[in-house]
Design a protein around this motif. Structure first.
Motif, short mmCIF file in Angstrom:
data_model
loop_
_atom_site.label_atom_id
_atom_site.label_comp_id
_atom_site.label_asym_id
_atom_site.label_seq_id
_atom_site.Cartn_x
_atom_site.Cartn_y
_atom_site.Cartn_z
N PRO A 1 15.93 88.70 85.05
CA PRO A 1 17.34 89.10 85.18
C PRO A 1 17.66 89.96 86.39
CG PRO A 1 16.63 89.28 82.91
CD PRO A 1 15.40 89.00 83.71
N THR A 2 16.65 90.57 87.04
CA THR A 2 16.92 91.41 88.21
C THR A 2 16.79 90.59 89.49
OG1 THR A 2 14.61 92.09 88.29
CG2 THR A 2 16.12 93.46 87.04
N ASP A 3 17.21 89.34 89.44
CA ASP A 3 17.12 88.44 90.58
C ASP A 3 17.77 89.06 91.81
OD1 ASP A 3 17.04 86.35 92.33
OD2 ASP A 3 18.69 85.25 91.37
N LEU B 1 13.86 84.13 83.10
CA LEU B 1 12.88 84.48 82.07
C LEU B 1 12.92 85.99 81.86
CD1 LEU B 1 9.87 82.26 83.21
CD2 LEU B 1 11.74 81.67 81.64
N ASN B 2 13.28 86.40 80.67
CA ASN B 2 13.46 87.83 80.38
C ASN B 2 12.11 88.43 79.99
OD1 ASN B 2 14.46 90.32 79.87
ND2 ASN B 2 15.65 89.75 78.07
N THR B 3 11.29 88.71 81.01
CA THR B 3 9.98 89.32 80.77
C THR B 3 9.55 90.06 82.02
OG1 THR B 3 7.65 88.85 80.35
CG2 THR B 3 8.90 87.15 81.47
N SER B 4 8.81 91.15 81.84
CA SER B 4 8.30 91.92 82.98
C SER B 4 7.22 91.17 83.73
CB SER B 4 7.75 93.27 82.50
OG SER B 4 6.68 93.07 81.59
N ALA C 1 7.60 88.23 84.88
CA ALA C 1 8.27 87.38 85.86
C ALA C 1 8.89 88.27 86.93
CB ALA C 1 9.34 86.52 85.19
N SER C 2 8.68 87.93 88.18
CA SER C 2 9.21 88.71 89.30
C SER C 2 10.67 88.34 89.54
CB SER C 2 8.40 88.44 90.57
OG SER C 2 7.05 88.78 90.37
N PRO C 3 11.40 89.21 90.27
CA PRO C 3 12.80 88.88 90.60
C PRO C 3 12.94 87.50 91.25
CG PRO C 3 12.34 91.14 91.18
CD PRO C 3 11.03 90.54 90.76
N LEU C 4 11.99 87.12 92.09
CA LEU C 4 11.94 85.76 92.63
C LEU C 4 10.52 85.27 92.40
CD1 LEU C 4 13.39 83.50 94.11
CD2 LEU C 4 12.72 84.54 96.26
N HIS C 5 10.32 84.59 91.31
CA HIS C 5 8.95 84.31 90.85
C HIS C 5 8.40 82.98 91.37
CE1 HIS C 5 5.65 85.14 87.94
NE2 HIS C 5 5.50 83.82 88.06
N ALA C 6 9.18 81.91 91.25
CA ALA C 6 8.69 80.58 91.65
C ALA C 6 9.89 79.70 91.94
CB ALA C 6 7.82 79.97 90.56
N GLY C 7 9.62 78.54 92.52
CA GLY C 7 10.68 77.59 92.83
C GLY C 7 10.17 76.17 92.68
#
Length: 620
Positions: free
Chosen positions: A152-154, A167-170, A172-178
């Motif tokens: 959520p902190t995208d 994904l609401n989890t710590s 997952a990074s603000p920009l995790h994958a694409g």
């Protein structure tokens, strides 16, 4: 701009109706510009990885060269990044990559270049189904080039045009994958979806295997990606990717085996170098978390599960350094070593003399300056971090009257601006005239002049090749038995000459196939309105050679005797107009009478020259 024109044949995924249904566009130009601006000959769709004027391809009469025109965006030539404002030679079969576009080049060996443009990154349909806490949410669909996986902190913000799977989890990074879909450059009907991990601080697994940061991985139907407590199952239907998101709690260490290697259960092909370049360009503009080298705080080994993850283990990153040891090895020792070196070698390791008067002045003397602004004795105009002196020279010396250029043979030999024009030799030193004669200024060596370099005794190699004494040792006026003699008089070579040479002598009684006609056409094309006059010729309108510079009468009573007596006015020496001193002695060759290095210097050209070469006006 180079006046010699080439033929560019454009086709493929370009903007414009003229390219629909596989149509081609033929352009007869010396140069084409590639970018998103409507005025570009090769216009690409607007994209944040593409500049309005991204790059150019130019024909110099012998070869095609590509020049990257914007340092803020990347251009690849054969999967190697092209440097800003540095021409790169092109050949048939080369691949140029600009953003999501691939340009395939074909050349027939002449002045024709065929360019096929293919867009690799294509829009896809993404369908997301979520199953969390015994609830199934409605499907969410996007049609876009990329699906972002983030928390959520995208950092890209809510206004991003890209589809997002949050994904609401710590974990997952603000920009995790694409996830993106790319065409196969060898078969445009085939495409593959690729997953790329963008987070250096959190992990992504695919079918139980840990993915490296920034590495592309092909997806197949049935593949499962694990990000923290989430499982993402992928199903592929043509241009549609369905993602089933399930929240699961893992308490078994075998659930995340984690080892770098080939992913299991996939039949998709490995990404091509073209697709890898396109992803590298795309994500270099999107990723806000920069990748870093692995350290003990960021291990490449899989996460531990259960109670083991809460057991703290010290690392060298957390150890407190020894202040006295750091002071000794990082400060005291380097200072002592530097002092000893200075005492042993002396303080004159680098002691440049003053700048020349041209670079030291705060105002221009000439009303047609060759630089954008006066240097005013500044060092950082030439010496800047991240840019070469050659680049700074070419950037500064760009005015309406003068453009810094290097001819193709010199570029191929690795000769640049400072190879001939050196600095730091005192205020009275004139770098611009130093290459003419070694005896003109103190400190100029023979090997720094035109004749000193182009000499049989010069054993130095230039890009693996030697240079020799020109014109067979005559340095010469090309006359054999009293007749003008030059290369290209034979029929086969003459057909390859530019059009302006063929039509130069109008009204000549002999046909163009006659050798005397070609001899006259070549002689006048090389001399009229091209060469600066020296000495006191008969007439020199505009400061360049014209018909009246050599002939006293014209028409039926054409004077053919006087020209033979006036040649020495240009070829016998050269005088500095400012000081009156000889730049080239009478016994020295005047190379620059014929060989012009800076061909875009409008100060040395007659006003009629540009119109003539463009075909707007003939020559009597």
């Amino acid at each position: 701009m180079n006046e010699q024109r080439a033929t560019f044949i454009l086709s493929g995924d370009l903007t414009g109706e003229e390219y629909r249904d596989g149509k081609e566009r033929h352009l007869h130009e010396p140069q084409i510009v590639i970018g998103s601006h409507p005025e570009c000959y090769a216009q690409l769709d607007e994209h944040f990885t593409i500049s309005k004027r991204h790059a150019s391809i130019e024909w110099d009469g012998e070869s095609f060269y590509l020049t990257d025109a914007d340092p803020a965006h990347i251009t690849f030539v054969n999967h190697r990044e092209a440097e800003f404002n540095e021409p790169v030679a092109l050949a048939g079969g080369d691949i140029v990559q600009i953003g999501p576009y691939v340009l395939e080049l074909e050349r027939d060996g002449g002045a024709t270049l065929r360019i096929k443009v293919t867009r690799l990154l294509v829009k896809s349909r993404f369908v997301i189904k979520r199953m969390e806490a015994d609830r199934t949410a409605d499907d969410v669909e996007w049609e876009n080039e990329v699906l972002l996986i983030c928390n959520p902190t995208d950092l890209l913000g809510g206004g991003s045009p890209l589809g997002k799977l949050i994904l609401n989890t710590s974990k997952a990074s603000p920009l995790h994958a694409g996830i993106s879909r790319f065409r196969n450059p060898l078969d445009e009907t085939v495409s593959h979806f690729y997953l790329i991990d963008l987070s250096p601080s959190n992990t992504t697994y695919l079918n139980g295997y840990l993915l490296r940061t920034d590495e592309m991985t092909a997806l197949s139907g049935g593949d499962v990606a694990q990000i923290g407590p989430y499982d993402l199952t992928f199903e592929i239907e043509g241009e549609t990717l369905r993602v089933l998101v399930k929240l699961s709690v893992e308490d078994d260490a075998t659930a995340r085996p984690g080892a770098h290697g080939e992913q299991a259960g996939t039949e998709a092909a490995a990404p091509s170098p073209m697709a890898a370049d396109a992803l590298r360009i795309f994500w270099s503009k999107r990723t806000r978390e920069k990748a870093m080298r692995h350290s003990p705080l960021q291990s490449s080994t899989p996460e531990r599960v259960g109670k083991a993850r809460y057991k703290w283990r010290p690392t060298t990153d957390l150890a407190r350094p020894w202040p006295l040891t750091l002071l000794f090895w990082c400060v005291v020792v380097p200072v002592v070593v530097f002092a000893l070196l200075m005492a042993f070698l002396g303080l004159s390791v680098f002691s440049p003399r003053a700048l020349s008067a041209a670079h030291a002045g705060a105002n221009f003397i000439n009303h047609k300056p060759t630089a954008r602004q006066a240097n005013a004795n500044a060092c950082t105009t030439c010496h800047t971090r991240g840019r070469s002196i050659e680049t700074n020279c070419a950037s500064c010396h760009q005015t309406e009257a003068f453009t810094a250029t290097v001819t193709a043979p010199h570029r191929a030999a690795g000769i640049g601006c400072i190879s001939c024009h050196s600095e730091h030799r005192g205020a009275e030193f004139r770098p611009g005239v130093a290459p003419f004669n070694a005896s003109f200024q103190k400190g100029v060596q023979l090997n720094e002049t035109c004749a000193g370099c182009h000499n049989d005794s010069n054993d130095k190699l230039y890009q693996g090749r030697r240079v020799f004494t020109p014109h067979g040792g005559t340095f010469g006026y090309p006359v054999v038995n009293g007749r003008w003699k030059w290369e290209g008089l034979d029929e086969e070579t003459w057909q390859q000459k530019p059009e302006e040479f063929k039509g130069f002598v109008a009204g000549w009684p002999l046909p163009p196939t006659n050798e005397d006609w070609r001899r006259s056409a070549q002689f006048h094309a090389l001399h009229l309105d091209r060469v600066l006059t020296t000495g006191t010729p008969i007439g020199s309108p505009g400061g360049t050679l014209s018909c009246s510079s050599c002939h006293t009468s014209f028409g039926e009573a054409l004077d053919r005797e006087t020209p033979g007596t006036t040649c020495a006015a240009c070829h016998g020496g050269k005088t500095d107009a400012r000081t009156g001193r000889a730049l080239i002695a009478a016994e020295q060759p005047d190379c620059t009478s014929c060989h012009v290095q800076h061909v875009r210097d409008t100060r040395r050209k007659h006003p009629l020259l540009a119109a003539h070469l463009a075909g707007e006006k003939g020559r009597p």
